[in-house]
Structure formats: structure tokens, C-alpha cells
Write an enzyme that holds these catalytic residues in place. Structure first.
Site: not given
Ligand code: FPP
Length: 262
Positions: A38-39, A51, A55, A83, A149, A225
Site C-alpha cells: 500500500d501507498g 498515481r 504503481h 483486489s 520461493l 502476526e
Molecule cells: C495500493 O496502493 C496498491 C495497489 C492497489 C496495487 C499494488 C500494485 C503494485 C505494487 C504494482 C503492480 C503489481 C505487480 C504484481 C506487477 P494505493 O494505490 O492504494 O496507494 P494509496 O493508498 O497511496 O492511494
């Protein structure tokens, strides 16, 4: 976008040195680490960028974390990439995320294969668009025989949906006489989940400053945990991973029982 230079050997040294500095007990590593990445959005916005830029930076942090977990000898790493609720995001963000998954798999799969990583996917993969589905299948098949892994990537995943899907499949199997209702126990139920026979997570890491589980692995985390930190996912590094593991090793896990000594 995958321009960030990444030196595998330097990363090796860093994680090993940091584990030694933090006195990590290699015989008591968490076997399964699950991460809510997240973030990304805030990381980009803090830099005046869209945004989607966050990513892209998040993919770099993922690559580094996979390598670090693999080097340490963690058995399973599950990451939350998309999700079932993420479809609510703007269309351009959703398509960037889907494209990033495709690009990540295309660019990283051979390196992961060399590392012995077995890439698996959890979630409703069938409902995804054909290009992402075929890349997922290619990555899965390419690494299926690897013994290192296990990297579980959660795509179009929701914990409640997973439990519901498992329940429906169990009902079908009971109706068709494939299983007897009185044989259904927690172990059998767990086999109907996307995670199947994989060990349950023993450590869940959530960077990004929020303290919630966001529909992630609801069944599987019963005795996990939790480790939260404020750092945003693109800045998550070996230092944070080692801190989380060190903290995990100081926890007193009783699984509802009592300490032997008390
Ligand atoms: C949440 O941050 C992150 C996601 C919804 C996507 C996570 C995806 C990646 C790390 C990259 C793509 C994945 C792969 C497997 C190549 P957010 O967008 O909710 O951030 P925020 O809370 O700061 O808005």
C-alpha cells in the site's frame, strides 16, 4: 519505467548483512510472509506525479522484495497486487495496473525462473482479460517445477469472495457425493481456497500507514502476526523487511494456548 538499476549481488549482500546486524535467527524465519503493498498513489502524489507513477515504482519494490525473500530462504511470499474492490478505481489506473502485471511477468519471469522462484496466482483469474490471463498462465507454467520461493500474486482477489467460492464448490461436491458433509473440517475447507495446501501466512506486512486487512486472506491469517509501518510501498526495502522479521522473532506466539513455562 523498469529503468531503476538493480544490482542482484549488491542486494544479496545487503540483506545478509542486515540480517546479521539485526541478529535474525535463520532457523526461525517466518515461512510465509504476506504483504499488502500500500501507498503507491500517495508516494507519486507526494512527488507531484500521477498515481500510476507510484504503481510503476511499486514494481521495483516488489522485485527487490521477491529477491530478498528468496535469498533469505522464506518459503512463501504472497503479495496483494489487485483486489476485487480495485475495479472501482479510474479506468486508466486499472488498465495501468493490468499492463504492469503483464510487463512485470514478461520482464522478470526468466530472472525469477533462474532464482528457482515458483510463481502462482490467487484470485478470480478466469474473469480477467485475455492478455493478462495468458501472461499469467505462461508465467505459472514456466516456473511450475521450481522448488524455491513460492511467489503467490493475488490478482482480482478478495478474501470474502474466496471463502464464498470455496463454499459453493464444497456444496457442489457434497451434492455430487464427492465428499461427505461429516468429513468437512478446517483442513478440507482450506484445500478449496485459492491457496490450497500452501502454509498459512505467519507474518502479514502492511506498509502505507493504515491498520486494516482490506479483504486479504481472511481465512488464512487466523493466527498470523501483523507488522505495520508508515513507509509507503515504493520505499519499502530490505531494511524494513529485516525489521519486520526481527520484530516477528520477538513475538510470543501461543495460538490460543499458554506458554509451556507458565
Ligand atoms: C495500493 O496502493 C496498491 C495497489 C492497489 C496495487 C499494488 C500494485 C503494485 C505494487 C504494482 C503492480 C503489481 C505487480 C504484481 C506487477 P494505493 O494505490 O492504494 O496507494 P494509496 O493508498 O497511496 O492511494
Amino acid at each position: 519505467m523498469f529503468g531503476k538499476w538493480f544490482n542482484w549481488h549488491r542486494a544479496d549482500r545487503q540483506i545478509n548483512e542486515q540480517s546479521q546486524e539485526q541478529n535474525i535467527d535463520m532457523d526461525r524465519l517466518p515461512q510465509h510472509i504476506a504483504i499488502i503493498m500500500d501507498g503507491n498513489g500517495r508516494w507519486a502524489q507526494n512527488r507531484g506525479m500521477p498515481r500510476t507513477f507510484g504503481h510503476r515504482a511499486g514494481v521495483d519494490a516488489l522485485r527487490e522484495t521477491v529477491k530478498n525473500c528468496s535469498d533469505l530462504g522464506v518459503k512463501v511470499l504472497t503479495v496483494y497486487a489487485f483486489s476485487t474492490e480495485n475495479w472501482k478505481r479510474p479506468t486508466d489506473e486499472v488498465s495501468t495496473l493490468m499492463n504492469l502485471i503483464i510487463e512485470y511477468l514478461q520482464r522478470e519471469i526468466e530472472e525469477m525462473h533462474k532464482q528457482g522462484v515458483q510463481v502462482r496466482f490467487i484470485g478470480d483469474i478466469e474473469s480477467l482479460a485475455a492478455p493478462v490471463k495468458s501472461e499469467i498462465e505462461r508465467a505459472r507454467a514456466r516456473t511450475a517445477k521450481n522448488c524455491g520461493l513460492i511467489l503467490n500474486i493475488a490478482v482480482n482477489y478478495g478474501g470474502r469472495g474466496e471463502i464464498l467460492t470455496a463454499s459453493k464448490r464444497i456444496c457442489e461436491d457434497v451434492t455430487q457425493g464427492k465428499i461427505a458433509l461429516n468429513k468437512l473440517d478446517e483442513n478440507l475447507f482450506a484445500q478449496y481456497l485459492y491457496t490450497g495446501d500452501v502454509l498459512e501466512p505467519d507474518l502479514v506486512i502492511r506498509p502505507g500507514g493504515d491498520y486494516r486487512i482490506s479483504n486479504f486472506l481472511l481465512w488464512q491469517i487466523a493466527y498470523a502476526e501483523f507488522w505495520f509501518c508508515d513507509v509507503l510501498w515504493p520505499d519499502f526495502s530490505s531494511k524494513h523487511l529485516v525489521e519486520a522479521i526481527s520484530d516477528f522473532q520477538r513475538r510470543n506466539r501461543r495460538f490460543g494456548g499458554v506458554n509451556n513455562k507458565t
